[in-house]
Write a protein that holds these residues in place. Structure first.
Motif: not given
Length: 579
Positions: A30-42
């Motif tokens: 199954r294809s999964v998309l995560v949409l996060e409004a914040g920045r990446s946790d570098y």
């Protein structure tokens, strides 16, 4: 423009969203998309990777959504700041890294509600175990996990102030326990922490980062979802903004995991909520669900701070001139004062005999500092965080604009009930009693906060109203329950939103009652269990393990100690009879 199609779209890459992304994509089908409004946790971002740097992200607009409540009527009209993670990993990337499941009776309370039978402790325990690796646990302990992605290290709590505090608790009449997440929560002990090898282990680091190379998993940061799209009452996808452009993504399932503030906000913006309120804002109702945004719960806490008469506290490490060396120690070997969250121990007690299980939580720190980094005026100090755990105060959350960037109206109604006020008075008296015991006398140089001028019950409540802060556990704003409950939002059998198709909610908003302790662990468990429900997998079988219940015979209520004693007695009698 429409440019994407996925089986699952997860709105929010925080604690719950990270778990769901891992579990729903692990089959590869199954294809999964995560949409996060914040920045990446570098990985190079010290403010979120270094445990002791936890005071820096809170209040910082780069990491924190900086929500605040409406003026609270029982707290002198104060607006209470609510930090929420604006970064991949969500609040697990900025929180205090304390891992507490809550009391088993929390989940017995959940399971006692109509339609919630499969959310009692026996049904939740297998998912707690699946998600964790407890380094300090006995390998044969059926109440703890041993091979999950969350590696939990127990606080060493070796500072002499911790040892004195634990002895003081015993002197005040409270027990020690081996593990507040195990057989017996009630008592004092070192705490499990989301710190591994000197570094924060957020939900993102545990669940997303190891699996980012899966072909069927896509994670987009700085992607603000503005609306769930519907055809009739069927969710077809979401609209989001990213890099100045608007996108529409089609989805077989939309899963909201933005947390107890963003999830009800997005539901209301999308036409799911109290129809009367939505119409006042010009929003066409899709489903009339008056429970969206209601039942808002949280934990409130205060700091009782003492000056320390001996040079054993961590207070000097708050001096700015020490930061470079402390930082270098951490960078070179993930060691030193920066490698701990300092929340290494505490405990749970009952404030009165009317409660069946602990209603007060203590966090002890060998330093006197507020969560925002404001330190007490003392060369050395220590403190406890204290507050009631299952207040009957209830609040509400409502959008006040159709603009998704405008924060919603939130009123928690802290201190609004007789129970809440009574337990607060009890909490302060108990904390002071422990801190005044002889075990801490060699270190006690006097109370800094609230101080000697706060003594009577009225003065205590006034101080709490003026000084208390949220413990950052907002929850329950889209609670699970059957559709026969007019205030229920989420179907507990599959996490779907009542009256809709293709729309689910999986985060702290789905909790019916806030649990006894920090809520990160319960949210992760909820997401683990929800992933099986959403994917159509057979849920893990219930695990009917024994746990401590106060005030009853262990033999009658299945307590481990009593059962073992009973078995030994029976074996002795049998042997004697044979002899």
């Amino acid at each position: 423009m429409t440019d994407m199609n996925y089986d699952y779209v997860i709105v929010g890459g925080g604690s719950a969203g990270s778990v769901l992304a891992n579990r729903l994509s692990e089959s590869g089908t199954r294809s999964v998309l995560v949409l996060e409004a914040g920045r990446s946790d570098y990985p190079w971002d010290l403010f979120i990777q270094m445990p002791a740097a936890l005071t820096f992200p809170s209040g910082n607009p780069f990491y924190d959504w900086r929500y605040e409540s409406d003026p609270e009527p029982f707290m002198h009209g104060r607006r209470i700041a609510h930090a929420r993670g604006k970064v991949l990993g969500g609040s697990s990337s900025i929180n205090g890294m304390i891992f507490q499941r809550g009391n088993p009776l929390d989940y017995e309370r959940w399971g006692a509600d109509p339609g919630m039978e499969n959310w009692d402790f026996a049904h939740c325990l297998p998912y707690f175990n699946r998600m964790e690796t407890v380094l300090a646990a006995d390998p044969d302990d059926e109440l703890r996990g041993h091979d999950g992605p969350l590696v939990l290290e127990r606080g060493p709590a070796t500072n002499p102030l911790f040892q004195a505090f634990f002895k003081a608790a015993q002197e005040a009449g409270y027990p020690l326990t081996d593990d507040v997440n195990g057989y017996r929560q009630e008592g004092f002990a070192a705490f499990d922490r989301n710190v591994h090898k000197g570094q924060r282990l957020s939900a993102s680091r545990a669940h997303l980062r190891p699996n980012r190379n899966r072909r069927n998993l896509t994670v987009l940061t700085r992607a603000l979802v503005t609306k769930v799209n519907f055809r009739g009452n069927v969710a077809t996808g979401v609209t989001f903004r990213r890099n100045g452009r608007t996108h529409v993504v089609n989805a077989g399932e939309v899963i909201l995991s933005g947390g107890a503030i963003n999830t009800p906000q997005l539901l209301q913006l999308s036409g799911v909520g109290d129809a009367g309120h939505l119409k006042t804002l010009g929003i066409r109702p899709v489903v009339d669900l008056p429970g969206v945004g209601e039942n808002l719960q949280d934990h409130l806490e205060v700091y009782i701070q003492h000056a320390c008469s001996q040079p054993v506290s961590m207070q000097p490490n708050l001096d700015l001139w020490r930061y470079p060396l402390i930082g270098l120690q951490w960078l070179l070997g993930r060691q030193g004062p920066a490698a701990t969250n300092h929340f290494e121990g505490g405990g749970f007690v009952r404030s009165n005999e009317d409660v069946a299980y602990p209603n007060l939580m203590f966090h002890f720190l060998p330093v006197a500092v507020r969560y925002d980094g404001q330190k007490a005026d003392a060369k050395h100090g220590y403190q406890v965080h204290i507050g009631p755990m299952y207040s009957d105060a209830r609040g509400t959350l409502k959008i006040k604009s159709t603009d998704p960037t405008v924060h919603p109206s939130m009123l928690f109604n802290y201190l609004s009930t007789d129970q809440d006020r009574r337990e607060w008075i009890e909490a302060i008296h108990i904390a002071r009693d422990i801190l005044g015991q002889s075990a801490l006398a060699p270190f006690n140089a006097g109370e800094l906060s609230p101080g000697r001028d706060v003594r009577t019950d009225a003065e205590i409540l006034d101080w709490v109203a003026r000084d208390a802060e949220t413990a950052l556990h907002p929850s329950c704003t889209a609670k699970m329950g059957p559709d026969s409950d007019p205030m229920a939002v989420v179907d507990p059998s599959d996490m779907s939103v009542h009256g809709t198709s293709g729309l689910r909610v999986v985060d702290a908003s789905a909790m019916p009652y806030v649990t006894n302790g920090n809520i990160y662990a319960p949210v992760m468990m909820l997401a683990e269990k929800a992933a099986d429900l959403i994917a159509g997998r057979t849920p893990l079988p219930p695990l009917h393990a024994e746990f401590y219940r106060h005030g009853t015979s262990p033999l009658e209520r299945g307590g481990r100690e009593g059962l073992q004693a009973g078995r030994r007695a029976a074996e002795s009698e049998t042997a004697a009879a044979k002899g």
